[in-house]
Structure formats: C-alpha cells, structure tokens
Scaffold this motif. Structure first.
Motif, PDB file in Angstrom:
ATOM      1  N   THR A  31      34.610  43.263  45.559  1.00 22.75           N
ATOM      2  CA  THR A  31      35.698  44.118  45.100  1.00 22.75           C
ATOM      3  C   THR A  31      36.341  44.809  46.304  1.00 22.75           C
ATOM      4  OG1 THR A  31      34.297  46.071  44.834  1.00 22.75           O
ATOM      5  CG2 THR A  31      34.433  44.551  42.961  1.00 22.75           C
ATOM      6  N   GLN A  43      39.512  51.991  51.954  1.00 25.25           N
ATOM      7  CA  GLN A  43      40.137  51.040  51.030  1.00 25.25           C
ATOM      8  C   GLN A  43      41.620  50.875  51.323  1.00 25.25           C
ATOM      9  OE1 GLN A  43      39.264  51.606  46.860  1.00 25.25           O
ATOM     10  NE2 GLN A  43      37.159  52.261  47.270  1.00 25.25           N
ATOM     11  N   ARG A  47      43.815  47.422  51.883  1.00 23.87           N
ATOM     12  CA  ARG A  47      45.068  47.143  51.162  1.00 23.87           C
ATOM     13  C   ARG A  47      46.189  46.825  52.148  1.00 23.87           C
ATOM     14  NH1 ARG A  47      43.682  51.934  48.270  1.00 23.87           N
ATOM     15  NH2 ARG A  47      42.901  51.513  46.172  1.00 23.87           N
ATOM     16  N   TYR A  59      43.608  38.057  43.217  1.00 20.00           N
ATOM     17  CA  TYR A  59      43.867  39.033  42.179  1.00 20.00           C
ATOM     18  C   TYR A  59      43.369  38.530  40.826  1.00 20.00           C
ATOM     19  CZ  TYR A  59      46.850  41.472  45.489  1.00 20.00           C
ATOM     20  OH  TYR A  59      47.314  42.145  46.589  1.00 20.00           O
ATOM     21  N   THR A  60      42.703  39.420  40.094  1.00 16.38           N
ATOM     22  CA  THR A  60      42.285  39.097  38.735  1.00 16.38           C
ATOM     23  C   THR A  60      43.498  39.216  37.813  1.00 16.38           C
ATOM     24  OG1 THR A  60      41.759  41.377  38.113  1.00 16.38           O
ATOM     25  CG2 THR A  60      40.034  40.117  39.272  1.00 16.38           C
ATOM     26  N   HIS A  64      43.324  43.424  39.790  1.00 17.99           N
ATOM     27  CA  HIS A  64      42.335  43.937  40.735  1.00 17.99           C
ATOM     28  C   HIS A  64      42.129  42.940  41.874  1.00 17.99           C
ATOM     29  CE1 HIS A  64      41.399  47.161  37.966  1.00 17.99           C
ATOM     30  NE2 HIS A  64      41.237  46.274  37.000  1.00 17.99           N
ATOM     31  N   ARG A  65      41.991  43.457  43.071  1.00 21.25           N
ATOM     32  CA  ARG A  65      41.827  42.602  44.240  1.00 21.25           C
ATOM     33  C   ARG A  65      40.375  42.170  44.386  1.00 21.25           C
ATOM     34  NH1 ARG A  65      46.188  44.694  48.658  1.00 21.25           N
ATOM     35  NH2 ARG A  65      47.422  46.003  47.276  1.00 21.25           N
ATOM     36  N   ARG A  66      40.210  40.925  44.834  1.00 21.53           N
ATOM     37  CA  ARG A  66      38.901  40.390  45.143  1.00 21.53           C
ATOM     38  C   ARG A  66      38.966  39.724  46.515  1.00 21.53           C
ATOM     39  NH1 ARG A  66      38.053  43.306  41.668  1.00 21.53           N
ATOM     40  NH2 ARG A  66      36.993  42.984  39.672  1.00 21.53           N
TER      41      ARG A  66
END
Length: 210
Positions: A31, A43, A47, A59-60, A64-66
């Motif tokens: 994550t 974080q 980004r 991105y999910t 959300h970023r992975r």
C-alpha cells in the motif's frame, strides 16, 4: 494513470492501465503507507514521485495506490525510476510561506543545513502558485499574513489536494496556541514564534520520516 484490477491482465507501459495479478497479487504488493515506510520517506513523497512518473504506481478500482516491492528496489538502485542513479533519495522539498523575509531566511538556512530543499513564498497566493508548480513534501505556513491568511490557504490546499495529501506545520507569533484550530483545519502540527531552530527541524523530520 495505472489501474490495478483484481482480474488477470497484461501490464502496459506509458501511463496506461495496469492490472494487479488475481487475488492479493503476491506478498510484494504494498500500500501507499507500506511503500513509504519501506523507503523511509513520507507518503506525500511517494505520491509526488508517482505523479512525476518516476515511480510506477498501480491503482485499485477504488483509486487506492499499490506498489510492487521490486519497483521500489529498482527505484532506489537506480535501474528504474529516472533520477536515482546513485541510489540516493532526492532531498525532501519544504515550502515556507510567510510574509516576513527574515523568518523565511531563518527557516531556510536551518533546514538546508540538514539537507532539505526549500522554496519560499511571501504570501498565500505565491504559496498556492508554488504548490501547483511543484507539490512539496511539507508546507510551513504562517497564520498571520495580509489579504489571504494561513487558515484560508490551508483550507484551499485541503480543498484542492485532499486531507493529508500534503503535510502542513502552522506557526504564529501573535497567538499563544492554535494547535487545536490547526488540527481541525487539517494541519499536522503547530509551532509558536519565535522559533527554537532545533524544534522546527525535529518536527519537520518527524513528519517527513527522515
């Protein structure tokens, strides 16, 4: 934008959609928070690297970023990531917004000594423009400024970039303690003026994870 879906698919380059392997996709998927801890940075720094195209992000469907651990390793090693050839991490960028040039210089000198990159803005308008030109890792924001004060700038930052997208330390020499209002507005800390240089540097390092 690269989209990380739960169904199987082929990864594409050039900023197009990428799909995560079925299910959890393996233990190497991290994550945003895990990736930041893995690299030892904030974080907001992760980004920024992703938005600049220097670090691959998936991105999910929920946005959300992975991150893949091997991509993080390659970024640090310099074999991928565009700009970390020596393995050294770029210096965190701090934006100082204050209408007093002496205060800005004082903060800049104390942070640059400790290896930070610093940009200065003499007003909230200049600060917002600098923010759009190059998002910083941290904003040091004076409360009392003419025309647009620090509270209004903080509000605009949160409206444009979201809560916790960029960390903010508020400061003021005209009030004893605005910590509660700063926290309510979305800032991570409040420091009163005149500054203790070591406290300022320590709080900055605490927030940036360095």
């Amino acid at each position: 934008m690269e989209v990380c879906l739960d169904s199987a698919g082929v990864a594409e380059s050039g900023g197009r959609a990428r799909r995560q392997p079925p299910g959890n996709g393996g233990a190497d998927w991290l994550t945003l928070g895990q990736a930041a801890r893995y690299l030892g940075v904030a974080q907001s720094t992760i980004r920024k690297w992703s938005d600049q195209g220097r670090l691959a992000a998936f991105y999910t469907p929920g946005g959300h970023r992975r991150y893949r651990q091997r991509d993080l390793d390659a970024f640090v090693a310099g074999s991928a990531g565009g700009g970390a050839a020596s393995g050294a991490r770029p210096a965190p960028l701090v934006l100082v917004v204050d209408d007093d040039p002496r205060i800005r210089e004082f903060i800049r000198v104390n942070l640059e000594i400790d290896g930070y990159s610093v940009r200065e803005a003499g007003s909230a308008e200049e600060g917002l423009a600098a923010l759009e030109a190059e998002p910083p890792d941290l904003i040091l924001l004076d409360v009392m400024m003419p025309q647009v004060d620090g509270w209004e700038m903080l509000k605009r930052v949160r409206e444009r970039h979201g809560v916790d997208s960029i960390q903010v330390i508020m400061f003021s020499g005209q009030v004893d303690d605005d910590a509660d209002q700063a926290a309510t507005g979305g800032a991570q800390a409040f420091i009163g003026k005149p500054f203790n240089p070591q406290e300022l540097v320590t709080r900055t390092k605490d927030l940036l994870g360095s």
